[in-house]
Design a protein around this motif. Structure first.
Motif, mmCIF file in Angstrom:
data_model
loop_
_atom_site.group_PDB
_atom_site.id
_atom_site.type_symbol
_atom_site.label_atom_id
_atom_site.label_comp_id
_atom_site.label_asym_id
_atom_site.label_seq_id
_atom_site.Cartn_x
_atom_site.Cartn_y
_atom_site.Cartn_z
ATOM 1 N N THR A 726 0.830 -1.288 0.020
ATOM 2 C CA THR A 726 0.142 -0.030 -0.059
ATOM 3 C C THR A 726 0.896 1.025 -0.060
ATOM 4 O OG1 THR A 726 -1.752 -0.985 1.292
ATOM 5 C CG2 THR A 726 -1.796 1.142 1.273
ATOM 6 N N PHE A 727 0.703 2.261 -1.000
ATOM 7 C CA PHE A 727 1.374 3.374 -0.993
ATOM 8 C C PHE A 727 0.380 4.394 -0.543
ATOM 9 C CE2 PHE A 727 3.404 0.606 -4.005
ATOM 10 C CZ PHE A 727 4.613 0.689 -3.784
ATOM 11 N N ALA A 728 0.704 5.203 0.262
ATOM 12 C CA ALA A 728 -0.335 6.273 0.703
ATOM 13 C C ALA A 728 0.231 7.720 1.081
ATOM 14 C CB ALA A 728 -0.972 5.632 2.018
ATOM 15 N N GLY A 729 -0.382 8.823 1.017
ATOM 16 C CA GLY A 729 -0.028 9.997 1.349
ATOM 17 C C GLY A 729 -0.938 10.861 1.380
ATOM 18 N N ASP A 730 -0.962 11.786 2.259
ATOM 19 C CA ASP A 730 -1.940 13.123 2.296
ATOM 20 C C ASP A 730 -1.107 14.574 2.505
ATOM 21 O OD1 ASP A 730 -1.884 14.168 5.523
ATOM 22 O OD2 ASP A 730 -1.138 11.907 5.394
ATOM 23 N N TRP A 731 -2.328 15.260 1.967
ATOM 24 C CA TRP A 731 -1.955 16.702 2.234
ATOM 25 C C TRP A 731 -2.678 17.509 2.799
ATOM 26 C CZ3 TRP A 731 -5.341 20.338 -0.856
ATOM 27 C CH2 TRP A 731 -4.730 21.849 -0.405
ATOM 28 N N ILE A 774 4.475 3.658 3.136
ATOM 29 C CA ILE A 774 4.332 2.532 2.364
ATOM 30 C C ILE A 774 4.258 1.414 3.224
ATOM 31 C CG2 ILE A 774 6.913 2.278 2.016
ATOM 32 C CD1 ILE A 774 6.337 1.081 -0.614
ATOM 33 N N THR A 775 3.511 0.340 3.133
ATOM 34 C CA THR A 775 3.177 -0.678 3.838
ATOM 35 C C THR A 775 3.218 -2.105 3.203
ATOM 36 O OG1 THR A 775 1.813 0.558 5.516
ATOM 37 C CG2 THR A 775 1.809 -1.689 5.547
ATOM 38 N N TRP A 776 3.835 -2.959 3.771
ATOM 39 C CA TRP A 776 3.558 -4.471 3.081
ATOM 40 C C TRP A 776 2.985 -5.334 4.256
ATOM 41 C CZ3 TRP A 776 5.356 -8.777 5.523
ATOM 42 C CH2 TRP A 776 5.139 -10.090 4.735
ATOM 43 N N TYR A 783 1.339 -9.996 9.199
ATOM 44 C CA TYR A 783 2.305 -9.330 9.634
ATOM 45 C C TYR A 783 2.377 -8.105 8.714
ATOM 46 C CZ TYR A 783 3.726 -13.867 11.574
ATOM 47 O OH TYR A 783 3.458 -15.163 12.070
ATOM 48 N N LYS A 784 3.066 -6.879 9.213
ATOM 49 C CA LYS A 784 3.057 -5.911 8.482
ATOM 50 C C LYS A 784 4.485 -5.293 8.520
ATOM 51 C CE LYS A 784 -1.689 -4.510 8.892
ATOM 52 N NZ LYS A 784 -2.780 -3.463 9.327
ATOM 53 N N VAL A 785 4.993 -4.400 7.549
ATOM 54 C CA VAL A 785 6.255 -3.561 7.669
ATOM 55 C C VAL A 785 5.933 -2.583 6.970
ATOM 56 C CG1 VAL A 785 8.490 -3.548 7.127
ATOM 57 C CG2 VAL A 785 7.597 -5.816 7.894
ATOM 58 N N SER A 786 6.149 -1.403 7.712
ATOM 59 C CA SER A 786 5.691 -0.071 7.339
ATOM 60 C C SER A 786 6.906 0.929 7.442
ATOM 61 C CB SER A 786 4.777 0.563 7.863
ATOM 62 O OG SER A 786 3.468 -0.507 7.880
ATOM 63 N N GLY A 820 9.960 7.048 10.624
ATOM 64 C CA GLY A 820 9.840 6.053 11.241
ATOM 65 C C GLY A 820 9.817 4.510 10.581
ATOM 66 N N VAL A 821 10.068 3.447 11.185
ATOM 67 C CA VAL A 821 9.945 2.254 10.704
ATOM 68 C C VAL A 821 9.106 1.330 11.623
ATOM 69 C CG1 VAL A 821 10.845 -0.116 9.681
ATOM 70 C CG2 VAL A 821 11.943 2.299 9.093
ATOM 71 N N GLU A 822 8.113 0.555 11.155
ATOM 72 C CA GLU A 822 7.478 -0.130 12.182
ATOM 73 C C GLU A 822 7.237 -1.626 11.672
ATOM 74 O OE1 GLU A 822 3.457 0.856 14.740
ATOM 75 O OE2 GLU A 822 2.995 0.482 12.770
ATOM 76 N N ILE A 823 7.253 -2.664 12.686
ATOM 77 C CA ILE A 823 7.122 -3.925 12.375
ATOM 78 C C ILE A 823 5.913 -4.349 13.169
ATOM 79 C CG2 ILE A 823 8.004 -6.196 12.421
ATOM 80 C CD1 ILE A 823 11.053 -4.945 11.643
#
Length: 827
Positions: A726-731, A774-776, A783-786, A820-823
């Motif tokens: 997932t590719f995400a962004g906001d303004w 970005i999140t896998w 399981y997720k990695v972001s 940041g990186v989150e698992i």
């Protein structure tokens, strides 16, 4: 035997009639008993989900609920790496959720230009904050870390009929996940980021008796070095060290649902970092006229070259490096614990009875260096002890085919005590002495109310909603200003010459209390609501409503004279609103639009002005100074144009004006400013002078930007058998706004011109904030990695300012770019 018609529709489950369940918007909502979890993703979404809300304390589709509200689900909070309410503000139009200047755990919440930014516990918040249905009586500790959150809701406009006290501008509601009595589950995450960020959290859910009882425990540890540097020792400041523990237990029977929740939080943060914002009309080398007292003092202690460093500068990138004293021990220490119980009992074919009770205890110890220099000129220590308890009883029923009812009663009680020590030159006249002046405040507060709301189904499509709430408030206050309390006993003196003006007891000295048998001060209010709703089709709903909001009166915990200590009276608001909610193109597009007109009377405005006595020669008071009007339009949109692509947007337009504001803003030693007209009754302070109110109509409504805009995009694609990306962004955009209600200099928005030509203003410039992530996730979502970046362009603006009556001024910047990186896992 067949039941009478009046009871045929009384089959609402008990768990869906909780006092605090509220949801909204474009994200998934929640209820007292969360709906069954959807099956694991087989692919990206293709349709907008139905959102179930209890904004009126009964279950309904958000698209058929006559309230302007926004929700962010717990899952969405996780996806956007939200830490606290500040990360929710951009999702809702005409909403600002931020910290009070210099107190990062205290909330300064504004909705449609209504709200408050005062840390003083004697005053009530302007926006109601409810956690698991419990009203938080004070702004302090409202910005705690998010953990195991089901949803956050923002209700715009007065919400007094059903949601308790002081929701004059709106309500912000947070609901935690309830224990699941059917399935065992464990989840957790580790987030590492810039400047030593390390957050670890975990949740375990254990059915004790499957289908009947369960225990849930959520724990989070937050550690962070801070975004800013102290220029005196090059050490990082603004750090956090927090531990939050949320245990809960649930019993679920055929007709009975009981949930018990515990709360514990230990916070050992740095105090909020400050940037000098002092006025230097005259070069310190040439004179002191027009300069803040901090500048005059530093000039005398260290010379003009040093003093110039603390004059206000234009906002620039160096504001991410802070000038701040490195006095050992500065910090914000909080210890919070609480217990909440919720009981829902369903009487078949009749309705549901709900009880919601809470006890909460808070201890605070906060050190601050407000002068922002390496000298001990003005340092403070605030110690506060607070407890509150509340009890709500409610009955909800689909009483007949013609009418649905919600009836209830509410009781609330709180007590707080505050001691404030002032250190430094301004307090005792001895440079760097370390001696202190002591002030003390204490308040007892009781409130009760009864409320009810009925939905009258005139036809299958047309419904008339009528509601009313009666509130009764009682407060008893005891106070002596900083410098007046005995430094040994820490108690307010009695009949001591020279300082009795700063000492009072509401049972004895406050004039409005005379005539009441028990000598206390009381306020009462009736808050009605009327709404007419029409369901044109299954996908098109419209409403028009009128409601009245109320915020209780109170006392001034930082006054220096008994004549300015209060009490001040309640403020009121009448809100007129129309709205349309629609789903289009087979639920691929959702549009919600609301237009409102709100009239405020007897607005409670906080004023910081010079005074002839007290710490530093200034006092902070709240007065019923103003009448105002706000009007605007709000648009919210969600769209899924193609599979996997989700678009979210909001647009808020706000036109807020001060119609009148009668107050003395410049203190008793100064006359009426040129060009101003006297108004109101002068207050004689004896030898200290006279307070002469003058008219300040035209001052901007504080924290009321004309435009608030957000656009968010996310695109999810499959990665073979490896899961999804997932590719995400906001303004987010917020136009310029006034930060100081009383103006700067007092009574104007012109700002002050300094000796070097720079103009010092109390405004926040327009700002654009970009975030991306970005999140896998693997196929079954276990399981997720972001990876995320916030404030991608490193945009800088003034978050808050504090202007203290010619004594000193300081400001705080927003958060710089960080990543940041989150698992995480969810099993």
């Amino acid at each position: 035997m067949e039941q009478p018609n009046i009871f045929r529709r009384l089959r609402r489950p008990a768990a869906l009639l909780s006092v605090s369940a509220v949801a909204l918007g474009a994200s998934a909502g929640w209820a007292q008993e969360p709906p069954p979890a959807p099956p694991a993703y087989s692919g990206p979404r293709t349709q907008i989900e139905t959102v179930i809300t209890e904004a009126q304390k009964v279950e309904s589709d958000v698209q058929s609920t006559p309230v302007a509200l926004t929700t962010v689900s717990g899952a969405e909070l996780e996806r956007t790496f939200a830490q606290d309410f500040r990360d929710v503000a951009g999702t809702a139009p005409n909403v600002l959720l931020q910290p009070v200047g210099a107190f990062q755990n205290a909330s300064a919440f504004f909705i449609r230009g209504a709200g408050s930014a005062d840390i003083e516990s004697a005053a009530d918040p302007g926006i109601a904050v409810l956690v698991d249905g419990i009203y938080m009586a004070r702004t302090s500790t409202a910005l705690v870390d998010f953990l195991d959150v089901s949803a956050v809701e923002v209700l715009r406009g007065p919400q007094g009929t059903l949601f308790g006290r002081n929701a004059i501008g709106g309500a912000v509601l947070l609901r935690h996940n309830a224990p699941d009595v059917n399935e065992f589950g464990v989840s957790g995450s580790v987030l590492a980021g810039k400047r030593g960020r390390l957050d670890m959290k975990g949740t375990v859910n254990v059915p004790i008796v499957e289908g009947v009882a369960a225990f849930r425990l959520a724990v989070k540890s937050t550690n962070f070095d801070g975004f800013y540097y102290n220029t005196y020792d090059n050490e990082k400041i603004g750090g956090q060290e927090r531990l939050t523990i949320l245990p809960s237990f649930r019993f679920e029977g055929e007709n009975l649902d009981v949930t018990l929740r515990g709360e514990y939080n230990r916070t050992r943060d740095d105090s909020f970092p400050n940037v000098p914002h002092n006025v230097c009309e005259t070069d310190p080398a040439l004179g002191t006229a027009g300069n803040d007292l901090v500048i005059t003092t530093v000039t005398a202690l260290a010379g003009p070259d040093v003093a110039r460093q603390f004059c206000a500068t234009e906002v620039g990138k160096d504001d991410f490096t802070i000038n701040h004293d490195h006095f050992n021990g500065f910090g914000a220490n909080f210890d919070v614990w609480g217990l909440t119980g919720e009981v829902n009992y369903n009487v078949p074919d009749m309705g549901t009875f709900t009880y919601l009770g809470n006890y909460r205890d808070v201890k605070e110890d906060v050190y601050n260096d407000f002068d922002t220099t390496p000298f001990d000129i003005f340092n403070t220590r605030r110690q506060q002890w607070h407890w509150q308890t509340s009890h709500e009883f409610r009955f909800a029923s689909e009483f007949s085919d013609f009418v649905d009812l919600v009836l209830g009663g509410y009781y609330f009680k709180q007590h707080y005590m505050m001691e404030q020590d002032g250190y430094g030159i301004f307090n005792v006249g001895v440079p760097n002495s370390g001696r202190s002046n002591v002030g003390r405040s204490e308040q007892w507060h009781d409130q009760w109310s009864i409320f009810g709301q009925a939905d009258w189904h005139i036809t299958d499509s047309l419904t008339l909603v009528t509601g009313v709430r009666y509130d009764s408030e009682r407060k008893d206050f005891y106070h002596c200003g900083v410098g007046a309390a005995d430094p040994v006993t820490r108690l307010c003196p009695v009949n001591v010459p020279g300082i009795t003006d700063a000492t009072f007891d509401s049972k004895v000295d406050i004039g409005d209390g005379v005539g009441f048998a028990d000598g206390t001060n009381k306020w009462s209010n009736i808050s009605p609501k009327v709404s007419l709703n029409y369901q044109f089709t299954d996908d098109l709903f419209a409403f028009a409503s009128w409601s009245r909001g109320f915020r209780s009166g109170g006392f001034n915990g930082r006054a220096n004279f008994s004549s300015t200590a209060g009490p001040f009276n309640e403020e009121k608001a009448d809100n007129y609103e129309v709205g349309v909610k629609m789903d289009l193109f087979d639920r691929r597009l959702r549009l919600n639009v609301a237009a409102f007109w709100t009239e405020f009377s007897d607005l409670q405005r906080t004023i910081i002005r010079p005074a002839a006595s007290g710490s530093g020669g200034q006092e902070t008071v709240t007065e019923n100074a103003a009448d105002a009007r706000s009007r605007g339009i709000e648009l919210e949109m969600t769209a899924i144009p193609v599979e996997g692509l989700t678009l979210n947007g909001s647009l808020g337009y706000l036109d807020a004006d001060t119609l009148s504001w009668c107050a003395d803003l410049n203190g008793p030693l100064v006359g009426t400013p040129a060009g101003k007209d006297n108004c109101g009754t002068a207050v004689n302070l004896g030898a200290a002078g006279v307070l002469q109110p003058f008219e300040n109509a035209g001052l901007e409504v504080t924290q009321a930007p004309k435009w608030t805009t957000r656009f968010a995009i996310s695109y999810e694609i499959p990665v073979g058998n490896a899961g999804f990306l997932t590719f995400a962004g906001d303004w987010q955009y917020r136009s310029s706004l006034a930060l100081v209600a009383a103006g700067f200099p007092p009574g104007t928005m012109d700002g002050e011109v300094q000796f070097n030509g720079d103009r010092v203003v109390a405004r926040r410039d327009a700002a654009h904030i970009f975030n991306a992530n970005i999140t896998w996730r693997e196929v079954e979502d276990r399981y997720k990695v972001s990876f995320f970046v916030k404030n991608l362009t490193n945009e800088l603006y003034v978050s808050t300012t504090t202007n203290v009556a010619g004594l000193f001024n300081f400001r705080q910047p927003n958060e710089p770019r960080h990543w940041g990186v989150e698992i995480s896992f969810d099993l």
